[in-house]
Design an enzyme around this catalytic site. Structure first.
Site, PDB file in Angstrom:
ATOM      1  N   CYS A 110       0.637  -1.131   0.473  1.00 52.54           N
ATOM      2  CA  CYS A 110       0.228  -0.186  -0.055  1.00 52.54           C
ATOM      3  C   CYS A 110       0.916   1.059  -0.088  1.00 52.54           C
ATOM      4  CB  CYS A 110      -1.189   0.026   1.377  1.00 52.54           C
ATOM      5  SG  CYS A 110      -1.778   1.457   1.672  1.00 52.54           S
ATOM      6  N   CYS A 166      -0.295   4.345   1.790  1.00 51.65           N
ATOM      7  CA  CYS A 166      -0.046   4.022   3.709  1.00 51.65           C
ATOM      8  C   CYS A 166       0.980   4.464   4.084  1.00 51.65           C
ATOM      9  CB  CYS A 166      -0.670   2.595   4.168  1.00 51.65           C
ATOM     10  SG  CYS A 166      -2.201   2.031   3.383  1.00 51.65           S
ATOM     11  N   ASP A 167       1.696   3.856   2.714  1.00 50.32           N
ATOM     12  CA  ASP A 167       3.259   3.766   3.778  1.00 50.32           C
ATOM     13  C   ASP A 167       3.838   4.217   2.754  1.00 50.32           C
ATOM     14  OD1 ASP A 167       2.203   1.940   5.605  1.00 50.32           O
ATOM     15  OD2 ASP A 167       3.078   0.437   4.362  1.00 50.32           O
TER      16      ASP A 167
END
Ligand code: NAP
Length: 308
Positions: free
Chosen positions: A131, A134-135
């Site tokens: 992801c 997200c990261d």
């Protein structure tokens, strides 16, 4: 045992749209979602091909709007995981509760496919990610590798460029599968490099990723490529393990359902990315969800679809 007219398993675009239509048909409806409502589209930052949003729309905003629209109706949403479905009695078991329904819509979606190479499991969360949204901020000015050649790789590589120092796409063929407009954008971005006809055969690092082993499929040569992160976007696998042997599926586990979202079991419908089809997009997941709710309504009221 709690009774509902309709139980929907999954709260992504397909499940939420099914809930919207079911709520408007005044079916007493429960939507079961094991994570947060919104589905895996939330692993992308924006969506540019959902009609009505020139310039694109944030996926968080789009899914929050879909959820709010469902909540205006009397649809109950519960944070549980469906672990078992009896397709004959239409009882859904979540481990802590059992729900009996007049009809069930499966909208369980799909999960990221794993590369299945040494180091992947051990280093997940330590540089290996599925992801970028997200990261990506963890990789400011770092060198990252992204694996795959589809639309997801293209969108996430472009997003990663906002943070990372260099984004290196490793793809097993010469040609990318991503749409041309995204390929054009990638080629125009100087942070993006391509390592084509190549596969990642291992991910290395003691406590965090320090390199990937890359094999050139033309020369057969294998070399370590130093990097700080590895993002894997090589497609998805349907989240249908809990239904194995209960419904007709293809060899990969995608549920076989017709154009009315009717499965092999009466009163059980399937829609969105868990269903076998030729094109997996938010827009047609929503379309599937609307059709599934209509079919479920007809089944419950004894009208037609669902082979009652
Ligand atoms: P995808 O389109 O199925 O692409 C997966 C990529 O991973 C392919 O390039 C494939 O290579 C490669 N791959 C598969 N298994 C591999 C393995 N074991 N090792 C190395 N590479 C492997 O998946 P996706 O990009 O996740 O997209 C999923 C669906 O969502 C697609 O239908 C896509 O169009 C849709 N989507 C659409 C958008 C958009 O329209 N904006 C954005 C994101 C996703 P090959 O090409 O050689 O098969």
């Amino acid at each position: 045992m709690i009774n509902y007219d309709l139980v929907i398993i999954g709260g992504g675009p397909a499940g939420l749209t099914a809930a919207l239509y079911a709520g408007r048909s005044r079916l007493n409806t429960l939507l079961i979602e094991k994570m947060s409502v919104g589905g895996k589209i939330l692993t992308s930052e924006t969506i540019e091909n959902y009609p009505g949003f020139p310039g694109g729309v944030s996926t968080t905003e789009l899914m929050a709007r879909m959820e709010a629209q469902v909540k205006e109706l009397e649809v109950k949403i519960t944070a549980e995981e469906a672990v078992e479905l009896d397709c004959v009695s239409r009882i859904v078991n979540t481990g802590s509760e059992s729900y009996q329904a007049g009809a069930v819509i499966i909208a369980s979606g799909s999960a990221p496919r794993k590369l299945d190479v040494p180091g992947e499991k051990e280093l997940t969360g330590r540089g290996v990610s599925y992801c970028a949204t997200c990261d990506a901020p963890f990789f400011k000015d770092k060198r990252v590798v992204i694996v795959g050649g589809g639309n997801a790789v293209a969108e996430e590589a472009l997003y990663l460029c906002r943070f990372a120092g260099s984004v290196n796409i490793v793809h097993r063929r010469q040609d990318l599968r991503a749409s041309k407009i995204l390929q054009e954008r990638m080629l125009a971005n100087e942070k993006i490099k391509f390592i084509l006809n190549s596969v990642v055969t291992g991910i290395k690092g003691a406590n965090k990723v320090s390199a990937v082993a890359i094999k050139d499929l033309v020369s057969g040569k294998e070399e370590d490529f130093a990097c700080d992160g590895v993002f894997i976007y090589i497609g998805h696998e349907p989240a249908t393990g809990f239904l194995k042997g209960k419904l007709q599926m293809d060899e990969s586990g995608y549920i076989l359902a017709d154009e009315h979202m009717v499965t092999s079991a009466p009163g059980i419908f399937a829609c969105g990315d868990c269903r076998k089809k030729g094109f997996y997009q938010v827009i047609n997941a929503c379309g599937d969800g609307a059709v599934a709710a209509d079919s479920a309504y007809k089944f419950i009221s004894g009208a037609t679809h669902g082979k009652k």
